[in-house]
Design an enzyme around this catalytic site. Sequence first.
Site, PDB file in Angstrom:
ATOM      1  N   HIS A   1       0.847  -1.190   0.000  1.00 13.65           N
ATOM      2  CA  HIS A   1       0.000   0.000   0.000  1.00 13.65           C
ATOM      3  C   HIS A   1       0.884   1.243   0.000  1.00 13.65           C
ATOM      4  CE1 HIS A   1       0.781  -0.315   4.356  1.00 13.65           C
ATOM      5  NE2 HIS A   1       0.359   0.928   4.483  1.00 13.65           N
TER       6      HIS A   1
ATOM      7  N   HIS B   1       0.767   5.673   1.050  1.00 14.74           N
ATOM      8  CA  HIS B   1       0.111   6.851   1.615  1.00 14.74           C
ATOM      9  C   HIS B   1       0.750   8.059   0.945  1.00 14.74           C
ATOM     10  CE1 HIS B   1      -1.573   4.539   4.940  1.00 14.74           C
ATOM     11  NE2 HIS B   1      -0.374   4.068   5.203  1.00 14.74           N
TER      12      HIS B   1
ATOM     13  N   TYR C   1      11.781   4.432   0.108  1.00 12.05           N
ATOM     14  CA  TYR C   1      10.589   4.712  -0.702  1.00 12.05           C
ATOM     15  C   TYR C   1       9.685   5.718   0.003  1.00 12.05           C
ATOM     16  CZ  TYR C   1      12.484   0.349  -2.382  1.00 12.05           C
ATOM     17  OH  TYR C   1      13.334  -0.612  -2.830  1.00 12.05           O
TER      18      TYR C   1
END
Length: 177
Positions: A60, A62, A148
């Site tokens: 996932h 954000h 990342y």
Amino acid sequence: MTDYRRIYIPGSTWFFTVNLAKRKGHQLLLDHIENLRGSFIKVRKDHPFKIIAIVVLPDHLHCILSLPEGDSDFSTRWGLIKADFSRGIAKGESLSSSRNKRGERGIWQRRFWDHLIRDENDLYAHLDYIHWNPVKHGLTKNAADWPYSSFQRFVNAGFYPENWCNLNHNFEIDFGE
């Protein structure tokens, strides 16, 4: 059926959580990080937005995005980013009958979680949450070590100290994980 209503405010800043359809044990986003970066770049050319902060985890991501004045269409941007990323992944994922009927891939969850950033304190809380997330998930001991993330950009700008995550943090915000 749930009625998902979104608010659209032109020129706003938003926090998003976007998940893979299959999360446990998958690291598709990291395995194809250049593809994901390319998808953001490609979509941003025709549908401008500013990435304020981002963290990409195995399953996932954000991010906080700002849209141009007069533009409120974040849903199209996410649809295009997800579709472009998916086109760069070899087919082979298992598909539900509803996805198969619609001709969809089974890479992403159909929806995403959004939150309108209300003020400076709200922005800071979400920045902290984004940059703390790899530590929260046990992927690294220090936010500065996660490659990342936009964390290092914020350190270089003087917003965070390099050892920020060694400080005592307790985030109680639920961002749809």
